[in-house]
Design an enzyme around this catalytic site. Structure first.
Site, PDB file in Angstrom:
ATOM      1  N   TYR A  52     -30.195   6.712 -17.246  1.00  0.00           N
ATOM      2  CA  TYR A  52     -31.523   6.165 -17.537  1.00  0.00           C
ATOM      3  C   TYR A  52     -31.648   5.807 -19.021  1.00  0.00           C
ATOM      4  CZ  TYR A  52     -36.551   6.066 -18.388  1.00  0.00           C
ATOM      5  OH  TYR A  52     -37.814   5.695 -18.789  1.00  0.00           O
TER       6      TYR A  52
ATOM      7  N   SER B 212     -37.698   4.454 -24.151  1.00  0.00           N
ATOM      8  CA  SER B 212     -37.859   5.876 -23.856  1.00  0.00           C
ATOM      9  C   SER B 212     -37.237   6.741 -24.945  1.00  0.00           C
ATOM     10  CB  SER B 212     -37.199   6.197 -22.510  1.00  0.00           C
ATOM     11  OG  SER B 212     -37.093   7.590 -22.307  1.00  0.00           O
TER      12      SER B 212
END
Length: 320
Positions: free
Chosen positions: A151, A126
C-alpha cells in the site's frame, strides 16, 4: 466545478459535503467497492444527493475510456482524487488488487488532469510512504524513506508519477500525506472502529506489540479543513507534498482507554508481541510545512474525537 473521486468513501464523503455546504458545484464519482459497508455508502450518497449543487456519476475509474467519455463536457476546475484501495494489511492479502486500484486508476486520473487542462489536482497519499524510518517527526523532504507495505509503495509511486507530470506538463498537484484519519462514517477496518464494534459484540480485541504502538491520530474535521484550504490556496506550488497530521502521536492505550471511558464498557484484550507485516510502530507528522502554507492547526484531541465518534456510532447503529 470540483470533481471528487471516492465521494462516498470516508474522507471523500466529508470533503464533498463540506464543499457543497460552501456552495461549490461538486461532481462525485464512486463505484461502491465491496471493501466498505454498502449501506454506509448508500446513506452517505443519500446525504450528498440532498444538495442541489451535487451530481453523482457511478464510474469505475479503472475504465479510462468510460471516464473520459462521461467527463469530457464537464467544466472541471479542481480534481480531488481520493478513490483508492486503502489499508496496509489488505495490500498484503491481495497485493495485485492494490496495484490495480492504486496505480492503474491514478494513471487514468492524472492523464485526465493533463488532457482536460484541470487547473488544480489534489490526491491522497499516506503516512505509509515513510515506512520504518527512524527520523521523527516524519518530514516531507526525507528522501531515504522506503515503504514496507505494498500500500505504501503504491502511494509513493503516485507521488513520483505526479512529480514527473508536473515537471513535464506544468500541472499543479498537491499530494496529501494523511496520518491515521478517524471519525464518523469511517473505515470499519481501522482500529478505533473495529475495536468499538468488538466491544459492543463482547468480543476480544488483539493488541499488537503489547500495545507499544503510537499513531498520529487526526480527526476528520481537521483533515477536511486542511484540504479545503489547499483547494482554495492561490499560490502556485507546482508539485507539492504535504503532511496532514495532528503532529502529536498518541499511545494505542490512549485510544482504548478513551473508547472504554465514553462507551462505559471494558475491553477483553489479547496481547501479542507480534507486529503485523507492513505495520509501522510509530507515526509522527512534522507539520511545519502545512503551518506555513495554510496555517494548519488541528484542534481536535484524541479524547474529543473519540467522544464525537462514539456519539455518532450509538445513534447510527442504535446502540444504548
Amino acid at each position: 466545478m470540483i470533481l471528487v473521486t471516492g465521494c462516498v468513501g470516508f474522507i471523500g464523503f466529508h470533503i464533498s459535503e463540506k464543499l457543497l455546504k460552501n456552495n461549490k458545484k461538486v461532481i462525485g464519482i464512486d463505484n461502491f467497492t465491496k471493501y466498505y459497508d454498502k449501506n454506509l455508502k448508500k446513506n452517505q450518497l443519500k446525504i450528498l444527493k440532498s444538495y442541489k449543487n451535487f451530481e453523482f456519476l457511478k464510474i469505475d475509474i479503472k475504465n479510462n475510456s468510460s471516464l473520459i467519455r462521461k467527463l469530457k463536457n464537464k467544466k472541471i476546475i479542481t480534481l480531488v482524487h481520493l478513490a483508492a484501495q486503502p489499508g496496509v494489511r489488505v495490500s498484503l492479502k491481495k497485493p495485485h488488487n492494490t496495484l490495480l486500484q492504486n496505480l492503474n486508476t491514478f494513471s487514468n486520473i492524472i492523464e485526465l488532469v493533463r488532457m482536460f487542462k484541470i487547473k488544480k489536482f489534489l490526491y491522497a497519499s499516506s503516512s505509509s510512504v515513510y515506512g520504518d524510518t527512524k527520523i521523527f517527526p516524519f518530514k516531507e523532504n526525507d528522501k531515504n524513506n522506503i515503504p514496507i507495505s505494498i500500500y505504501g509503495a503504491t502511494k509513493l509511486c503516485n507521488e513520483i508519477i505526479a512529480e514527473s507530470y508536473c515537471r513535464n506538463f506544468k500541472l499543479e498537484a498537491i499530494g496529501l500525506r494523511f496520518f491515521t484519519v478517524y471519525g464518523e462514517y469511517g473505515r470499519p477496518d481501522m482500529a478505533y472502529y473495529s475495536f468499538l464494534n468488538n466491544l459492543y459484540k463482547n468480543s476480544k480485541i488483539t493488541v499488537f506489540n503489547k500495545g507499544k504502538m503510537h499513531r498520529d491520530f487526526t480527526y476528520i474535521d481537521d483533515i477536511v479543513e486542511g484540504v479545503i484550504k489547499l483547494i482554495n490556496i492561490k499560490k502556485k506550488l507546482g508539485h507539492c507534498i504535504i503532511n496532514l497530521g495532528k503532529g502529536k502521536p498518541d499511545k494505542l492505550f490512549d485510544l482504548t482507554n478513551n473508547i472504554e471511558k465514553y462507551s462505559n464498557k471494558k475491553f477483553k484484550i489479547q496481547y501479542t508481541k507480534a507486529i503485523p507485516k507492513g505495520d509501522i510502530k510509530k507515526t509522527f507528522a512534522d507539520t511545519n510545512k502545512a503551518k506555513k502554507l495554510i496555517n494548519w492547526n488541528p484542534k481536535t484531541s484524541l479524547k474529543e474525537g473519540i467522544f464525537k465518534f462514539i456519539n455518532w456510532y450509538r445513534i447510527y447503529y442504535d446502540k444504548k
